[in-house]
Design a protein around this motif. Structure first.
Motif, PDB file in Angstrom:
ATOM      1  N   GLN A 144      29.284  54.909  26.500  1.00  0.00           N
ATOM      2  CA  GLN A 144      29.570  55.546  25.220  1.00  0.00           C
ATOM      3  C   GLN A 144      28.516  55.208  24.175  1.00  0.00           C
ATOM      4  O   GLN A 144      28.089  56.066  23.398  1.00  0.00           O
ATOM      5  N   ASN A 145      28.078  53.948  24.134  1.00  0.00           N
ATOM      6  CA  ASN A 145      27.063  53.545  23.154  1.00  0.00           C
ATOM      7  C   ASN A 145      25.765  54.308  23.353  1.00  0.00           C
ATOM      8  O   ASN A 145      25.074  54.652  22.387  1.00  0.00           O
ATOM      9  N   ALA A 146      25.411  54.569  24.623  1.00  0.00           N
ATOM     10  CA  ALA A 146      24.186  55.315  24.901  1.00  0.00           C
ATOM     11  C   ALA A 146      24.306  56.742  24.377  1.00  0.00           C
ATOM     12  O   ALA A 146      23.344  57.299  23.815  1.00  0.00           O
ATOM     13  N   LYS A 147      25.474  57.353  24.548  1.00  0.00           N
ATOM     14  CA  LYS A 147      25.685  58.710  24.038  1.00  0.00           C
ATOM     15  C   LYS A 147      25.563  58.735  22.518  1.00  0.00           C
ATOM     16  O   LYS A 147      24.887  59.601  21.941  1.00  0.00           O
ATOM     17  N   VAL A 148      26.242  57.788  21.848  1.00  0.00           N
ATOM     18  CA  VAL A 148      26.224  57.759  20.385  1.00  0.00           C
ATOM     19  C   VAL A 148      24.807  57.545  19.877  1.00  0.00           C
ATOM     20  O   VAL A 148      24.340  58.241  18.953  1.00  0.00           O
TER      21      VAL A 148
END
Length: 1027
Positions: free
Chosen positions: A264-268
Motif C-alpha cells: 500500500q505504501n508503494a502505491k501511495v
C-alpha cells in the motif's frame, strides 16, 4: 620566532609520534592566534609527510586537516592554493590516508578565498582518484558535503565542467545505502536539476542512480539519534524525480509498474509522486503514457479498500488534468485535455446511471476530481455529466436512488479553487441553473429525510456561487426552508435546514427579512394548532423551539438582527406579561438563541451597537419588572424571575458586552453600575419604576431583586480590562456585603462571582491589596466563628476570591488557598472545601474566563499543583480515618483538571492516593478519580503497570457501583487496560471476563454498551488472530 618554531615542532612530534590527539587543538589555537601559519605547519610536518610509513604520513595529514577544520576562514588565497595542490597529490597516496585528505579538502572547500579553478581541480582529482563507495560512512558524507559547499560557492565553475560533473556525481553516489548520506545525495541531485547543470547524455544515468530508491522503504530504528524519517527521504527523492520533464520517459513507466505492487505504501508514494510531477511535466511528455496512467489510477480507485490510496489516486488524476488544461490549442493538433477526459468519461460516466451499484461512487469521485482540476475541465465534464444526472433524477422514483444521484450531483457543483471562473468568465453551472433549482426544490418537497438533507446541502452550494440563484429562486428557497422549519420533526433535517438558512442569509438577507422572519414570528405567537396541517401531532413547543433556533441561525446580518432579535424579546415580554403558553424550556431556548446571535455578531460593530442600545436595556427592564412584581406578589411571580431564566440570560449579556467597542463598553458600565448602586433607570425602556430601587439589598424578602446581581456580573465582569468601572470601591463594598449577609443561595453566589470578577481585572497596587486584605479578614472572622449563620456565604466568597487571585498570580493568592486547605478538616465545611478545588481548577462558564477578558496567566493549574500537592498528601496522612475521603476528593478534583502530560509525570507519586480514592465510598470521588485515570490508562507510565493487581481489584468492583456514571467510566478504564502489553494483562483475563458478565445484563443501555465493548476486547486477548 625561533621559540615558536620549536614549540610547533614539539606539538607536531607529540601528535604524530606520541599519539597525543589533544595537541591538534593546541596547534589550531596557535594558528588562530597568529603564532605560526598553516604553511609553517606544513614545513614542520615535512618529515612526517614524507615518511615511508603510511601510518606516520596519515598522522601528519590528520593533524593538518584537523587544524584546517578550525582555521580555514583565516587562510590567505596563496595558502589555500598551496594546500589544495598538496591534498590533491595526497589523494594518490595510501588508501588509509584518504579519509584525512577528504576532511582537509572539505575544510578548504568552505574557504571564501578559494582561487579560481580550484573547485574544478578538486573535483577532477576527487572523481579520478577516489572510489567514493569504498569509503566508510563518515568519509562518504564528507565527499557529499564538499560537493554541496562547492555548488553553493563556485556554481559557475562547476557548470563549466559540463556533463562531466554529473557523471562524476553519478559514479560517486552509485550504491549509497545510508539514509543520512542519501539525504545529502538527493540534495545534490536536486541542485543539479534545479540550477541548470548540463545533464546532456547522462540524464538517464542520473535518473537511474536516484530512482533505484523509489519507492522509499525505510523504517528508522528505535531510539534513532539522527531522527531521519521515512517521510523526509520520500520528499527529498520526490523533489529530484519531479524536478525536470526530461525524467518523464523514465519515471512514468516506473510509476505504472510500481502501482501494480501489493504494498500500500508503494502505491501511495507512486501516486503522490505522479501528482508532484504533473505540474513540472508538460502535456507532450505525458501524452504517450496517459492511457496507462489512467488505467492504473482507475484500477486503484475502483478496487482499493484504502482511503489513503483512493485520495492519492484522485489527487494524481486532478494533477494530470490540471497539467493538460494548460496545454495551448493549435489548429493542427488535437486537444490533449479533451482526449484524456473522453477516456475518463468513457470508463466512468455509464456507472453514474446505476445508482444501486457500488461503482457509482468511485466513478463519481474520479469524474469530480477531473472536473475540479481546472475551469476548462469543469466545462467539459459538467456538459457531459450534469444533463444526464438531472434526467436520471427525474426518471427515478425510489428515494434512495434519487438521494444517491443528488449526492453525486452535489459533488459536481462544488467549486474548487482551481475550477472557479476567472473575472469575466461565467459559471459552468449557469446553463443548468433552472434545472438544478427545479431538482433541488423537488427534493425539498419530498418526504424522505435523507433526500431533504442532501437537497439542503446542494442548495447551500448553489447559493454560495454568484449568479446561480435568481431573486425569485432565492424567495422560493426561503419559502421551502420556512416550511421545513415549521413542519419537519426529524432532528437531522431540522439541523440541515437551519444550517442552510444560516448560510444563505449571509448572501440574501432581504429575502429572509421579508419572507421567513414574519412567518416564524406568526407561528411563535400563534396559540392555535391547525389539525389539518402536516404538522399535526407535533407539540406546539417543538415547533416554537425550531422557529426560535432558525431565527438565531439566520441572524447573520444587521438587517436580520434588527428584525429577529425584537421577536425574541417580544417572547420574553409575553412570558413576563403572563397569559402565554410558553414553557420554561421554550423561554430558556429563546435566551440561548439570543446568545447565539450575540456570538455571531462579534466583530460587527453595527450589531454590537444594536445590542447596546436595544437588547441589553430591554432585558434588564424585563427582569427588573419581574423582580419587582415577584416582590409584591409571590403567588404570581414572572417566569423571568426564575433562576433558570436568569442563568440563561447571563451568557447573552456577557457575550454581547465582551464584544462592545471601548466607548460603548464604558457607557454600558456607567449605566449598569448606576442602576444597581443608585437605582438609576433612565436608560431603560418603559421607564415606569418606583423610586429608591435598591437592587443590592440583602433582606430575605428582597431576594427577587438581589438575584439580579447575576446580570450585573454579566455586564461588568465581561467588559475589556481597558474599561474602567465607575465607583468601583463602593460597588465592591456592596457586593461584599451582599455575598456575606444574603441568605438566598443564587444571590450570594452571583455576588461573590461578581466581586471576584472585578478583583481579577483591577489594577495591581495598594488599593487592590487593601480591598482583598479587608475582605479576607472578614471572611476569616466569619469562618472562625463556628456558630455563625453566615459561614457558607463567607466560604463561597472565599472560593471565588481565591480563584480570582490564583488566575492572575496575585501574592495574596496563597493566603486564600491556605485558608481553604485548613477547612478540609472542618466538620461542617470539609466536603464543600474539597469540592471547591474543582471550581479553582476548572474553567468557569460565566465569569473569570478568557472570553470575558479575565486576567488568566498561563499554566496556573500546574503552578497551583506544584505549590500545594504536598499539603494535600501531608493532610491525608495526618487526617483521621473518617475525614480522609475529603482529601481524596480534593486531590481527584485537582489532578483531573491538570494537563495530561503533567498527570503522567506526577502519577508515580500520587498513584497510592488515587488507588485509595477508588476505594472511597464517596461516588463523586470515585467518578472524579476514574475520569482522571481513564486517559492515562491509554498510555500508562511504568509506575502504573506495577500496581495492576490493586487497579484491577478496584476497577472491577466499581463496575457494579450504584451510580451509572461510575459504572460506565469504570468499564471504559477496564477496556483501556486491555491495550497494555499482552504478557502484563493476560493473567487477569479470566477474572475480568467473569466480572464483566454482570454488566452485560445492566438495566441501563449505556452501561451494557460499554460492557459489550470491553468484554469483546478482553475475549480477543491472547486468542489466535486476536490482539
Amino acid at each position: 620566532m625561533a621559540a615558536e618554531s620549536v614549540q610547533l615542532a614539539g606539538l607536531v612530534e607529540e601528535f604524530v609520534a606520541g599519539q597525543v590527539d589533544s595537541r591538534a587543538a593546541d596547534v589550531a589555537a596557535g594558528v588562530k592566534a597568529g603564532h605560526f601559519s598553516a604553511l609553517e605547519l606544513v614545513e614542520a610536518l615535512g618529515l612526517s609527510l614524507t615518511s615511508s610509513q603510511s601510518q606516520t604520513r596519515g598522522r601528519g595529514v590528520q593533524l593538518l586537516s584537523e587544524v584546517l577544520q578550525e582555521c580555514y576562514s583565516g587562510l590567505s588565497e596563496r595558502e589555500v592554493e598551496v594546500l589544495i595542490a598538496f591534498y590533491e597529490n595526497r589523494l594518490k597516496d595510501h588508501y588509509a590516508i584518504t579519509p584525512h585528505v577528504l576532511r582537509g579538502l572539505k575544510a578548504l572547500a568552505k574557504s571564501t578565498v578559494l582561487p579560481p579553478g580550484s573547485a574544478v581541480s578538486i573535483l577532477k582529482s576527487l572523481f579520478q582518484d577516489v572510489n567514493v563507495q569504498s569509503l566508510m560512512l563518515a568519509e562518504r558524507s564528507c565527499v557529499y558535503n564538499m560537493l554541496i559547499s562547492l555548488m553553493e560557492s563556485r556554481e559557475e565553475e562547476l557548470k563549466g565542467l559540463g556533463p562531466d560533473f554529473v557523471f562524476g556525481f553519478v559514479q560517486a553516489v552509485d550504491g549509497e545505502r545510508d539514509p543520512r548520506n542519501l539525504l545529502l545525495a538527493f540534495q545534490i541531485a536536486r541542485n543539479i536539476i534545479h540550477r541548470g547543470y548540463d545533464l546532456s547524455q547522462f540524464t538517464e544515468e542520473l535518473f537511474e542512480v536516484t530512482s533505484c530508491y523509489f519507492p522509499i522503504d525505510f523504517t528508522p530504528p528505535a531510539n534513532d539519534p539522527h531522527g531521519i524519517t521515512q517521510e523526509e527521504l520520500i520528499l527529498a527523492l520526490r523533489s529530484v524525480l519531479a524536478g525536470t520533464p526530461r525524467f518523464a520517459e523514465f519515471l512514468l513507466p516506473l510509476i505504472i509498474e510500481k502501482l501494480d505492487s501489493d504494498a500500500q505504501n508503494a502505491k501511495v508514494d507512486s501516486l503522490q509522486t505522479l501528482a508532484a510531477c504533473a505540474p513540472t511535466y508538460g502535456h507532450k511528455e505525458l501524452a504517450e503514457f496517459l492511457p496507462g496512467l489512467w488505467s492504473s489510477i482507475r484500477r486503484e480507485v475502483f478496487q482499493t479498500a484504502s482511503e489513503r490510496v483512493e485520495s492519492a489516486g484522485l489527487a494524481a488524476l486532478g494533477a494530470l488534468t490540471f497539467c493538460l488544461s494548460r496545454s495551448v490549442l493549435t489548429s493542427d493538433s488535437e486537444d490533449a485535455l479533451q482526449v484524456f477526459l473522453d477516456l475518463v468519461l468513457k470508463d466512468c460516466q455509464h456507472h453514474l446511471y446505476e445508482p444501486d451499484l457500488k461503482l457509482v461512487w468511485p466513478s463519481a469521485k474520479l469524474l469530480q476530481a477531473a472536473c475540479g482540476a481546472s475551469y476548462r475541465s469543469s466545462l467539459v465534464v459538467t456538459a457531459a455529466v450534469l444533463p444526464a444526472l438531472l434526467d436520471q433524477y427525474s426518471s427515478r422514483t425510489q428515494c434512495a436512488q434519487r438521494r444517491t444521484l443528488l449526492e453525486v450531483l452535489h459533488g459536481f457543483i462544488q467549486p474548487t479553487p482551481s475550477s472557479r471562473p476567472a473575472e469575466g468568465e461565467e459559471s459552468v453551472l449557469l446553463p443548468f441553473q433552472t434545472s438544478l433549482c427545479s431538482t433541488v426544490f423537488s427534493a425539498l418537497a419530498e418526504t424522505s429525510a435523507g433526500l431533504q438533507i442532501t437537497a439542503t446541502k446542494v442548495l447551500t452550494t448553489l447559493g454560495q456561487q454568484p449568479g446561480l440563484l435568481a431573486e425569485s429562486e432565492v424567495e422560493k428557497a426561503v419559502d421551502h426552508l420556512t416550511r421545513l422549519v415549521l413542519e419537519e420533526e426529524d432532528a437531522q433535517v431540522s439541523l440541515a435546514v437551519v444550517e442552510c438558512a444560516g448560510s444563505l442569509s449571509r448572501l440574501h438577507p432581504a429575502a429572509f427579512v421579508s419572507r421567513m422572519v414574519p412567518r416564524l414570528k406568526e407561528e411563535i405567537f400563534s396559540e392555535h394548532v391547525d389539525e389539518s396541517t402536516p404538522s399535526r401531532g407535533q407539540s406546539k413547543g417543538a415547533v416554537r423551539q425550531r422557529c426560535v433556533t432558525a431565527l438565531a441561525a439566520v441572524s447573520t446580518q444587521p438587517s436580520l438582527v434588527r428584525e429577529s432579535a425584537p421577536v425574541l424579546l417580544q417572547v420574553l415580554s409575553s412570558v413576563h406579561a403572563g397569559g402565554s403558553s410558553f414553557s420554561m424550556e421554550e423561554v430558556t431556548s429563546v435566551c440561548h438563541s439570543l446568545q447565539r446571535i450575540a456570538e455571531q455578531a462579534r466583530g460587527v460593530e453595527e450589531i454590537g451597537t444594536f445590542f447596546h442600545d436595544a437588547v441589553i436595556p430591554r432585558l434588564l427592564a424585563l427582569t427588573l419588572q419581574a423582580a419587582l412584581q415577584g416582590q409584591k406578589s409571590s403567588d404570581h411571580s414572572s417566569a423571568l424571575a426564575q433562576e433558570a431564566v436568569l442563568s440563561a440570560l447571563v451568557p447573552v449579556i456577557s457575550t454581547a458586552c465582551a464584544a462592545l467597542q471601548t466607548d460603548l463598553a464604558s457607557q454600558m458600565a456607567a449605566q449598569v453600575v448606576s442602576l444597581f448602586l443608585d437605582g438609576d433607570v433612565s436608560f431603560l425602556p418603559e421607564n415606569a419604576y418606583p423610586s429608591q430601587i435598591q437592587l443590592l439589598k440583602s433582606e430575605s424578602e428582597s431576594w427577587t431583586r438581589s438575584q439580579l446581581v447575576c446580570l450585573l456580573m454579566a455586564c461588568v465582569c465581561s467588559l475589556p480590562r481597558s474599561v474602567d468601572v465607575p465607583e468601583l470601591d463602593r460597588l465592591l463594598g456592596q457586593l461584599e456585603e451582599l455575598s456575606c449577609t444574603c441568605v438566598h443561595t443564587f444571590s450570594y453566589t452571583s455576588a461573590a462571582k461578581c466581586f471576584a470578577g472585578l478583583v481579577n481585572k483591577s489594577s495591581a497596587g495598594q488599593a487592590l491589596d487593601a480591598v482583598v486584605e479587608k475582605t479576607l479578614e472578614r471572611i476569616r472572622a466569619t469562618l472562625d466563628c463556628e456558630s455563625s449563620a453566615q459561614r457558607i456565604q463567607a466560604f463561597t466568597l472565599l472560593v471565588w476570591v481565591a480563584k480570582a487571585l490564583l488566575l492572575r498570580y496575585h501574592p495574596l493568592s496563597a493566603v486564600s488557598t491556605d485558608k481553604i486547605f485548613s477547612l478540609l478538616s472542618d466538620p461542617q465545611l470539609g466536603s464543600r472545601a474539597a469540592d471547591s478545588f474543582s471550581v479553582l481548577m476548572s474553567d468557569s462558564p460565566d465569569v473569570l474566563n478568557r472570553s470575558c477578558h479575565a486576567d488568566v496567566r498561563i499554566m496556573y493549574r500546574q503552578r497551583f499543583f506544584a505549590e500545594n500537592s504536598a499539603k494535600l498528601v501531608q493532610g491525608f496522612n495526618s487526617a483521621e480515618k473518617e475525614s480522609k475521603s475529603v482529601y481524596l476528593k480534593a486531590l481527584s478534583h485537582i489532578v483531573n483538571n491538570l494537563p495530561r502530560q503533567v498527570q503522567l509525570s506526577e502519577l508515580p507519586a500520587l498513584l497510592p492516593l488515587l488507588l485509595e480514592a477508588l476505594s472511597c465510598p464517596d461516588q463523586a470521588v470515585q467518578l472524579s478519580t476514574l475520569s482522571c485515570l481513564q486517559p492515562v490508562l491509554l498510555d500508562p507510565p511504568p509506575a502504573l503497570t506495577t500496581q495492576l493487581e490493586a487497579l484491577f481489584s478496584r476497577l472491577l468492583a466499581l463496575t457494579s457501583s450504584p451510580a451509572m456514571k461510575v459504572r460506565i467510566t469504570a468499564l471504559r478504564c477496564v477496556h483501556a487496560l486491555s491495550r497494555l502489553p499482552e504478557h502484563m494483562v493476560l493473567p487477569f483475563r479470566a477474572r475480568v471476563l467473569r466480572a464483566l458478565a454482570a454488566p452485560l445484563d445492566d438495566k441501563k443501555r449505556l452501561v451494557r454498551k460499554e460492557a459489550v465493548s470491553a468484554r469483546g476486547e478482553w475475549f480477543l486477548l491472547g486468542s489466535p488472530g486476536g490482539k
